[in-house]
Motif scaffolding. Structure first.
Motif, PDB file in Angstrom:
ATOM      1  N   ALA A  74       0.842  -1.189   0.000  1.00  0.00           N
ATOM      2  CA  ALA A  74       0.000   0.000   0.000  1.00  0.00           C
ATOM      3  C   ALA A  74       0.883   1.248   0.000  1.00  0.00           C
ATOM      4  O   ALA A  74       0.560   2.245  -0.628  1.00  0.00           O
ATOM      5  CB  ALA A  74      -0.919  -0.007   1.215  1.00  0.00           C
ATOM      6  N   ASP A  75       1.997   1.169   0.703  1.00  0.00           N
ATOM      7  CA  ASP A  75       2.938   2.289   0.807  1.00  0.00           C
ATOM      8  C   ASP A  75       4.356   1.778   0.635  1.00  0.00           C
ATOM      9  O   ASP A  75       4.636   0.605   0.892  1.00  0.00           O
ATOM     10  CB  ASP A  75       2.812   2.966   2.177  1.00  0.00           C
ATOM     11  N   ALA A  76       5.244   2.670   0.236  1.00  0.00           N
ATOM     12  CA  ALA A  76       6.644   2.305   0.052  1.00  0.00           C
ATOM     13  C   ALA A  76       7.508   3.538   0.313  1.00  0.00           C
ATOM     14  O   ALA A  76       7.002   4.647   0.485  1.00  0.00           O
ATOM     15  CB  ALA A  76       6.875   1.772  -1.354  1.00  0.00           C
ATOM     16  N   THR A  77       8.803   3.314   0.318  1.00  0.00           N
ATOM     17  CA  THR A  77       9.786   4.369   0.531  1.00  0.00           C
ATOM     18  C   THR A  77      10.845   4.272  -0.564  1.00  0.00           C
ATOM     19  O   THR A  77      11.215   3.174  -0.973  1.00  0.00           O
ATOM     20  CB  THR A  77      10.470   4.176   1.905  1.00  0.00           C
ATOM     21  N   VAL A  78      11.314   5.416  -1.034  1.00  0.00           N
ATOM     22  CA  VAL A  78      12.434   5.452  -1.969  1.00  0.00           C
ATOM     23  C   VAL A  78      13.497   6.371  -1.378  1.00  0.00           C
ATOM     24  O   VAL A  78      13.192   7.486  -0.946  1.00  0.00           O
ATOM     25  CB  VAL A  78      12.015   5.954  -3.368  1.00  0.00           C
ATOM     26  N   LEU A  79      14.733   5.900  -1.361  1.00  0.00           N
ATOM     27  CA  LEU A  79      15.872   6.705  -0.944  1.00  0.00           C
ATOM     28  C   LEU A  79      16.745   6.944  -2.164  1.00  0.00           C
ATOM     29  O   LEU A  79      17.161   6.004  -2.839  1.00  0.00           O
ATOM     30  CB  LEU A  79      16.692   5.987   0.135  1.00  0.00           C
ATOM     31  N   VAL A  80      16.996   8.206  -2.453  1.00  0.00           N
ATOM     32  CA  VAL A  80      17.885   8.598  -3.544  1.00  0.00           C
ATOM     33  C   VAL A  80      19.021   9.385  -2.909  1.00  0.00           C
ATOM     34  O   VAL A  80      18.774  10.301  -2.117  1.00  0.00           O
ATOM     35  CB  VAL A  80      17.147   9.469  -4.590  1.00  0.00           C
ATOM     36  N   TYR A  81      20.254   9.017  -3.219  1.00  0.00           N
ATOM     37  CA  TYR A  81      21.374   9.715  -2.597  1.00  0.00           C
ATOM     38  C   TYR A  81      22.555   9.810  -3.554  1.00  0.00           C
ATOM     39  O   TYR A  81      22.666   9.065  -4.512  1.00  0.00           O
ATOM     40  CB  TYR A  81      21.797   9.042  -1.291  1.00  0.00           C
ATOM     41  N   LYS A  82      23.407  10.761  -3.257  1.00  0.00           N
ATOM     42  CA  LYS A  82      24.624  10.981  -4.032  1.00  0.00           C
ATOM     43  C   LYS A  82      25.714  11.372  -3.040  1.00  0.00           C
ATOM     44  O   LYS A  82      25.519  12.282  -2.225  1.00  0.00           O
ATOM     45  CB  LYS A  82      24.410  12.115  -5.038  1.00  0.00           C
ATOM     46  N   VAL A  83      26.845  10.683  -3.109  1.00  0.00           N
ATOM     47  CA  VAL A  83      27.956  10.958  -2.202  1.00  0.00           C
ATOM     48  C   VAL A  83      29.193  11.253  -3.035  1.00  0.00           C
ATOM     49  O   VAL A  83      29.629  10.421  -3.826  1.00  0.00           O
ATOM     50  CB  VAL A  83      28.233   9.753  -1.268  1.00  0.00           C
ATOM     51  N   GLU A  84      29.716  12.456  -2.887  1.00  0.00           N
ATOM     52  CA  GLU A  84      30.964  12.812  -3.564  1.00  0.00           C
ATOM     53  C   GLU A  84      32.147  12.702  -2.617  1.00  0.00           C
ATOM     54  O   GLU A  84      33.248  12.405  -3.047  1.00  0.00           O
ATOM     55  CB  GLU A  84      30.854  14.219  -4.145  1.00  0.00           C
ATOM     56  N   SER A  85      31.917  12.982  -1.353  1.00  0.00           N
ATOM     57  CA  SER A  85      32.950  12.832  -0.330  1.00  0.00           C
ATOM     58  C   SER A  85      32.252  12.826   1.026  1.00  0.00           C
ATOM     59  O   SER A  85      31.043  13.045   1.110  1.00  0.00           O
ATOM     60  CB  SER A  85      33.965  13.988  -0.387  1.00  0.00           C
ATOM     61  N   MET A  86      33.018  12.624   2.089  1.00  0.00           N
ATOM     62  CA  MET A  86      32.419  12.617   3.418  1.00  0.00           C
ATOM     63  C   MET A  86      31.902  13.990   3.827  1.00  0.00           C
ATOM     64  O   MET A  86      31.125  14.100   4.777  1.00  0.00           O
ATOM     65  CB  MET A  86      33.411  12.073   4.450  1.00  0.00           C
ATOM     66  N   PHE A  87      32.271  15.031   3.086  1.00  0.00           N
ATOM     67  CA  PHE A  87      31.808  16.381   3.391  1.00  0.00           C
ATOM     68  C   PHE A  87      30.914  16.952   2.297  1.00  0.00           C
ATOM     69  O   PHE A  87      30.555  18.127   2.351  1.00  0.00           O
ATOM     70  CB  PHE A  87      32.999  17.324   3.620  1.00  0.00           C
ATOM     71  N   HIS A  88      30.595  16.148   1.292  1.00  0.00           N
ATOM     72  CA  HIS A  88      29.739  16.642   0.214  1.00  0.00           C
ATOM     73  C   HIS A  88      28.830  15.509  -0.245  1.00  0.00           C
ATOM     74  O   HIS A  88      29.252  14.628  -0.983  1.00  0.00           O
ATOM     75  CB  HIS A  88      30.595  17.163  -0.954  1.00  0.00           C
ATOM     76  N   TRP A  89      27.589  15.549   0.235  1.00  0.00           N
ATOM     77  CA  TRP A  89      26.619  14.524  -0.114  1.00  0.00           C
ATOM     78  C   TRP A  89      25.210  15.091  -0.039  1.00  0.00           C
ATOM     79  O   TRP A  89      24.981  16.142   0.555  1.00  0.00           O
ATOM     80  CB  TRP A  89      26.753  13.301   0.797  1.00  0.00           C
ATOM     81  N   GLU A  90      24.278  14.382  -0.663  1.00  0.00           N
ATOM     82  CA  GLU A  90      22.865  14.754  -0.654  1.00  0.00           C
ATOM     83  C   GLU A  90      22.038  13.479  -0.565  1.00  0.00           C
ATOM     84  O   GLU A  90      22.435  12.451  -1.108  1.00  0.00           O
ATOM     85  CB  GLU A  90      22.480  15.486  -1.943  1.00  0.00           C
ATOM     86  N   SER A  91      20.904  13.563   0.100  1.00  0.00           N
ATOM     87  CA  SER A  91      19.977  12.432   0.118  1.00  0.00           C
ATOM     88  C   SER A  91      18.548  12.948   0.198  1.00  0.00           C
ATOM     89  O   SER A  91      18.279  13.969   0.826  1.00  0.00           O
ATOM     90  CB  SER A  91      20.270  11.478   1.284  1.00  0.00           C
ATOM     91  N   VAL A  92      17.666  12.217  -0.479  1.00  0.00           N
ATOM     92  CA  VAL A  92      16.243  12.536  -0.459  1.00  0.00           C
ATOM     93  C   VAL A  92      15.485  11.265  -0.109  1.00  0.00           C
ATOM     94  O   VAL A  92      15.711  10.212  -0.719  1.00  0.00           O
ATOM     95  CB  VAL A  92      15.777  13.095  -1.827  1.00  0.00           C
ATOM     96  N   LEU A  93      14.617  11.363   0.870  1.00  0.00           N
ATOM     97  CA  LEU A  93      13.779  10.253   1.294  1.00  0.00           C
ATOM     98  C   LEU A  93      12.342  10.566   0.882  1.00  0.00           C
ATOM     99  O   LEU A  93      11.803  11.615   1.227  1.00  0.00           O
ATOM    100  CB  LEU A  93      13.866  10.069   2.810  1.00  0.00           C
TER     101      LEU A  93
END
Length: 156
Positions: A74-93
């Motif tokens: 009925a419901d689900a989750t998607v995680l999208v992320y990008k990691v360039e370094s330990m100090f430069h990353w993004e994630s969307v839940l």
């Protein structure tokens, strides 16, 4: 530790525009489907419609466990992320619901589906196999990013 605590070290919440731009530039994520023993995680390539939905395809037909779980969810989750370094990353839940897209709509979605990244192995399987196209309706979204060095590490 909370997001508020980490903001002092450079963590930032993404607004809807930032989240939309991020999703527009990404092509892979992880789909989490509910099961009795915990989430079933599936790597996934997707196309984003620029608004409120992700589109993806599964190859293999109804015998596939991932397809059976998707159909039952009925419901689900998607995680999208990008990691360039330990100090430069993004994630969307993303939280939302999934539905199979009728084949009669596939031509209208060609532009979105064509943006999904696929290994060559899957491209060949799609041409020869039993596929299903799914729409993930985004009901909730949250994005975080860290871009830069934490306090105390900046050059003088």
């Amino acid at each position: 530790m909370t997001v508020e605590t980490l903001e002092a070290a450079g963590l930032r919440r993404m607004d809807d525009d930032n989240i939309g731009a991020f999703l527009s530039n990404q092509r892979v994520g992880v789909l989490g489907l509910p099961t009795e023993s915990g989430p079933y995680m599936i790597p996934l390539s997707f196309g984003y419609d620029g608004d409120s939905a992700l589109y993806f395809t599964f190859v293999g037909g109804s015998a596939s466990r991932k397809q059976q779980l998707t159909e039952a969810a009925a419901d689900a989750t998607v995680l999208v992320y990008k990691v360039e370094s330990m100090f430069h990353w993004e994630s969307v839940l993303l939280q939302g619901s999934i539905e199979a897209v009728p084949e009669s709509e596939w031509d209208d979605l060609a532009g979105v589906l064509d943006t999904a990244w696929r290994p060559e192995l899957f491209r060949d399987a799609i041409e020869d196999g039993d596929i299903t196209v799914y729409r993930f309706h985004i009901d909730e979204r949250e994005g975080l990013r860290h871009a830069g060095l934490p306090p105390g590490f900046e050059p003088e």
